[in-house]
Write a protein that holds these residues in place. Structure first.
Motif, PDB file in Angstrom:
ATOM      1  N   ALA A 157       0.834  -1.210   0.000  1.00  0.00           N
ATOM      2  CA  ALA A 157       0.000   0.000   0.000  1.00  0.00           C
ATOM      3  C   ALA A 157       0.866   1.256   0.000  1.00  0.00           C
ATOM      4  CB  ALA A 157      -0.929  -0.005   1.210  1.00  0.00           C
ATOM      5  N   VAL A 158       1.928   1.235   0.792  1.00  0.00           N
ATOM      6  CA  VAL A 158       2.842   2.389   0.834  1.00  0.00           C
ATOM      7  C   VAL A 158       3.542   2.564  -0.512  1.00  0.00           C
ATOM      8  CG1 VAL A 158       4.982   3.237   1.881  1.00  0.00           C
ATOM      9  CG2 VAL A 158       3.173   2.338   3.334  1.00  0.00           C
ATOM     10  N   ALA A 159       3.931   1.443  -1.147  1.00  0.00           N
ATOM     11  CA  ALA A 159       4.598   1.524  -2.447  1.00  0.00           C
ATOM     12  C   ALA A 159       3.676   2.109  -3.511  1.00  0.00           C
ATOM     13  CB  ALA A 159       5.081   0.134  -2.870  1.00  0.00           C
ATOM     14  N   VAL A 160       2.421   1.676  -3.518  1.00  0.00           N
ATOM     15  CA  VAL A 160       1.465   2.218  -4.489  1.00  0.00           C
ATOM     16  C   VAL A 160       1.255   3.708  -4.243  1.00  0.00           C
ATOM     17  CG1 VAL A 160      -0.957   2.184  -5.199  1.00  0.00           C
ATOM     18  CG2 VAL A 160       0.300   0.047  -4.979  1.00  0.00           C
ATOM     19  N   THR A 161       1.127   4.088  -2.967  1.00  0.00           N
ATOM     20  CA  THR A 161       0.972   5.504  -2.630  1.00  0.00           C
ATOM     21  C   THR A 161       2.172   6.304  -3.122  1.00  0.00           C
ATOM     22  OG1 THR A 161      -0.331   4.943  -0.680  1.00  0.00           O
ATOM     23  CG2 THR A 161       0.663   7.120  -0.712  1.00  0.00           C
ATOM     24  N   GLY A 162       3.369   5.774  -2.900  1.00  0.00           N
ATOM     25  CA  GLY A 162       4.578   6.456  -3.369  1.00  0.00           C
ATOM     26  C   GLY A 162       4.636   6.573  -4.874  1.00  0.00           C
ATOM     27  N   LEU A 163       4.241   5.511  -5.589  1.00  0.00           N
ATOM     28  CA  LEU A 163       4.248   5.550  -7.051  1.00  0.00           C
ATOM     29  C   LEU A 163       3.259   6.583  -7.584  1.00  0.00           C
ATOM     30  CD1 LEU A 163       4.495   1.763  -7.975  1.00  0.00           C
ATOM     31  CD2 LEU A 163       6.178   3.536  -8.439  1.00  0.00           C
ATOM     32  N   VAL A 164       2.057   6.598  -7.010  1.00  0.00           N
ATOM     33  CA  VAL A 164       1.042   7.563  -7.468  1.00  0.00           C
ATOM     34  C   VAL A 164       1.504   8.986  -7.178  1.00  0.00           C
ATOM     35  CG1 VAL A 164      -1.317   8.395  -7.083  1.00  0.00           C
ATOM     36  CG2 VAL A 164      -0.882   5.945  -7.298  1.00  0.00           C
ATOM     37  N   GLU A 165       2.007   9.211  -5.979  1.00  0.00           N
ATOM     38  CA  GLU A 165       2.476  10.556  -5.626  1.00  0.00           C
ATOM     39  C   GLU A 165       3.663  10.967  -6.481  1.00  0.00           C
ATOM     40  OE1 GLU A 165       2.984  14.277  -3.784  1.00  0.00           O
ATOM     41  OE2 GLU A 165       1.275  12.973  -4.148  1.00  0.00           O
ATOM     42  N   GLY A 166       4.560  10.017  -6.757  1.00  0.00           N
ATOM     43  CA  GLY A 166       5.689  10.313  -7.631  1.00  0.00           C
ATOM     44  C   GLY A 166       5.244  10.675  -9.037  1.00  0.00           C
ATOM     45  N   ALA A 167       4.269   9.916  -9.565  1.00  0.00           N
ATOM     46  CA  ALA A 167       3.746  10.221 -10.897  1.00  0.00           C
ATOM     47  C   ALA A 167       3.080  11.597 -10.913  1.00  0.00           C
ATOM     48  CB  ALA A 167       2.751   9.147 -11.323  1.00  0.00           C
ATOM     49  N   ARG A 168       2.330  11.906  -9.853  1.00  0.00           N
ATOM     50  CA  ARG A 168       1.674  13.225  -9.772  1.00  0.00           C
ATOM     51  C   ARG A 168       2.710  14.343  -9.775  1.00  0.00           C
ATOM     52  NH1 ARG A 168       0.717  17.428  -6.727  1.00  0.00           N
ATOM     53  NH2 ARG A 168       2.040  16.642  -5.071  1.00  0.00           N
ATOM     54  N   ARG A 169       3.773  14.165  -9.024  1.00  0.00           N
ATOM     55  CA  ARG A 169       4.809  15.204  -8.957  1.00  0.00           C
ATOM     56  C   ARG A 169       5.512  15.384 -10.304  1.00  0.00           C
ATOM     57  NH1 ARG A 169       6.838  16.808  -3.696  1.00  0.00           N
ATOM     58  NH2 ARG A 169       5.467  15.941  -2.105  1.00  0.00           N
ATOM     59  N   ILE A 170       5.731  14.285 -11.014  1.00  0.00           N
ATOM     60  CA  ILE A 170       6.362  14.394 -12.337  1.00  0.00           C
ATOM     61  C   ILE A 170       5.456  15.152 -13.297  1.00  0.00           C
ATOM     62  CG2 ILE A 170       7.049  13.040 -14.364  1.00  0.00           C
ATOM     63  CD1 ILE A 170       8.162  10.956 -12.368  1.00  0.00           C
ATOM     64  N   VAL A 171       4.149  14.820 -13.280  1.00  0.00           N
ATOM     65  CA  VAL A 171       3.211  15.515 -14.166  1.00  0.00           C
ATOM     66  C   VAL A 171       3.160  17.000 -13.823  1.00  0.00           C
ATOM     67  CG1 VAL A 171       0.771  15.733 -14.781  1.00  0.00           C
ATOM     68  CG2 VAL A 171       1.824  13.473 -14.659  1.00  0.00           C
ATOM     69  N   VAL A 172       3.077  17.327 -12.529  1.00  0.00           N
ATOM     70  CA  VAL A 172       3.031  18.738 -12.115  1.00  0.00           C
ATOM     71  C   VAL A 172       4.325  19.449 -12.486  1.00  0.00           C
ATOM     72  CG1 VAL A 172       2.959  20.269 -10.096  1.00  0.00           C
ATOM     73  CG2 VAL A 172       1.328  18.394 -10.291  1.00  0.00           C
ATOM     74  N   TRP A 173       5.446  18.777 -12.342  1.00  0.00           N
ATOM     75  CA  TRP A 173       6.733  19.356 -12.721  1.00  0.00           C
ATOM     76  C   TRP A 173       6.750  19.691 -14.209  1.00  0.00           C
ATOM     77  CZ3 TRP A 173      10.791  16.555 -15.451  1.00  0.00           C
ATOM     78  CH2 TRP A 173      11.986  17.284 -15.543  1.00  0.00           C
ATOM     79  N   ARG A 174       6.229  18.753 -15.045  1.00  0.00           N
ATOM     80  CA  ARG A 174       6.167  19.011 -16.486  1.00  0.00           C
ATOM     81  C   ARG A 174       5.221  20.186 -16.796  1.00  0.00           C
ATOM     82  NH1 ARG A 174       9.679  17.731 -19.743  1.00  0.00           N
ATOM     83  NH2 ARG A 174       8.196  17.444 -21.426  1.00  0.00           N
ATOM     84  N   ILE A 175       4.108  20.264 -16.086  1.00  0.00           N
ATOM     85  CA  ILE A 175       3.167  21.379 -16.283  1.00  0.00           C
ATOM     86  C   ILE A 175       3.842  22.703 -15.946  1.00  0.00           C
ATOM     87  CG2 ILE A 175       1.070  22.456 -15.342  1.00  0.00           C
ATOM     88  CD1 ILE A 175      -0.082  19.595 -15.099  1.00  0.00           C
ATOM     89  N   VAL A 176       4.559  22.731 -14.830  1.00  0.00           N
ATOM     90  CA  VAL A 176       5.245  23.961 -14.412  1.00  0.00           C
ATOM     91  C   VAL A 176       6.313  24.347 -15.432  1.00  0.00           C
ATOM     92  CG1 VAL A 176       6.769  24.936 -12.641  1.00  0.00           C
ATOM     93  CG2 VAL A 176       4.732  23.676 -11.962  1.00  0.00           C
ATOM     94  N   LEU A 177       7.061  23.377 -15.959  1.00  0.00           N
ATOM     95  CA  LEU A 177       8.069  23.675 -16.988  1.00  0.00           C
ATOM     96  C   LEU A 177       7.424  24.287 -18.233  1.00  0.00           C
ATOM     97  CD1 LEU A 177      10.570  20.663 -16.927  1.00  0.00           C
ATOM     98  CD2 LEU A 177      10.903  22.977 -16.063  1.00  0.00           C
ATOM     99  N   ARG A 178       6.289  23.716 -18.651  1.00  0.00           N
ATOM    100  CA  ARG A 178       5.587  24.279 -19.817  1.00  0.00           C
ATOM    101  C   ARG A 178       5.090  25.692 -19.518  1.00  0.00           C
ATOM    102  NH1 ARG A 178       1.166  20.801 -22.449  1.00  0.00           N
ATOM    103  NH2 ARG A 178       1.300  22.534 -23.899  1.00  0.00           N
TER     104      ARG A 178
END
Length: 201
Positions: A157-178
Motif C-alpha cells: 500500500a505504501v509503495a502504491v501511494t509512493g508511485l502515485v504521488e511520484g507520478a503526480r509530482r512528475i506531471v506537475v513538474w512538467r506542467i510547471v516547466l511548460r
C-alpha cells in the motif's frame, strides 16, 4: 482534499489557466487512486502473502518434528561475537553436546544450541529435527506468518501511494516547466517594448 478545494476554487475564476485545471484534476485523480488503489493493493498482496506463508507453515509442520534432547556436557563458548545482533540471540542459549532420538527411531548426537541458561549433564530440552534426525530451525508459526503478511500488505500500500504521488509530482513538474516556457515566450514578445512610454498607442 486540497485537490477538490483547488478544483472548486478554479471553476469560474477569470485568471484560471488551462494548466491550473489540469494540475487540479491530476491532484484529484491522485487522491482517488491513493484512496482506492493503495488499500486494494495492500489487501491483495497481504492476502496472497498470508496464503503462501500459511502453506509454508503447514509444509514445515509436516517435515519438522519436536524431539527431546539430553545434555551430555556443556561445550565451551566460541570467541565473543562483536556483532550485537547475532550475539544477543546466542547469549540466551547454551552450546551443548546432546543426544536425541529422531522421529524414525535412530539415535543422534551433536553440538546444538539449547534454551538452557546453565545446562548440566542429563538436563532435557526441546529441539526440532527433520525425519532423519538432522537439527533444523523451528517451523514458522501462524501468528508470525500473519504478521509478515500484514507487513507485506502495508508495504504494498505504501509503495502504491509512493508511485502515485511520484507520478503526480512528475506531471506537475512538467506542467510547471511548460508554464515557464510560455512565460518566457510571452516575455520575449513583450520584452523589447516593456516600460517605454507610449508603447502600443
Amino acid at each position: 482534499m486540497r485537490a477538490l478545494v483547488g478544483l472548486w476554487r478554479w471553476r469560474h475564476n477569470p485568471l484560471r489557466r488551462k494548466t491550473d485545471l489540469v494540475e487540479a484534476w491530476v491532484a484529484c485523480a491522485a487522491v482517488l487512486l491513493i484512496a482506492v488503489a493503495a488499500p486494494l493493493a495492500g489487501l491483495a498482496i497481504g492476502g496472497a502473502s498470508r496464503d503462501a506463508l500459511l502453506q509454508s507453515v503447514r509444509e514445515q509442520r509436516e517435515v519438522r518434528h519436536e524431539v527431546t534432547g539430553t545434555v551430555v556436557r556443556k561445550v565451551s563458548r566460541p570467541p565473543v561475537d562483536p556483532d550485537p545482533e547475532t550475539s544477543s540471540a546466542r547469549d540466551r542459549h547454551s552450546r551443548v553436546l546432546a543426544e536425541w532420538i529422531a522421529p524414525d527411531g535412530t539415535a543422534h548426537s551433536g553440538t546444538v544450541l539449547a534454551a538452557l541458561e546453565s545446562p548440566d549433564p542429563g538436563d532435557r530440552f526441546r529441539l526440532w529435527t527433520d525425519e532423519r534426525g538432522q537439527v533444523v530451525g523451528r517451523p514458522l508459526d501462524g501468528a508470525t506468518a500473519s504478521t509478515h503478511a500484514a507487513l507485506a500488505g502495508i508495504g504494498a500500500a505504501v509503495a502504491v501511494t509512493g508511485l502515485v504521488e511520484g507520478a503526480r509530482r512528475i506531471v506537475v513538474w512538467r506542467i510547471v516547466l511548460r508554464r515557464y516556457d510560455r512565460w518566457d515566450q510571452a516575455w520575449e514578445k513583450a520584452g523589447p517594448d516593456w516600460g517605454r512610454t507610449g508603447t502600443g498607442s
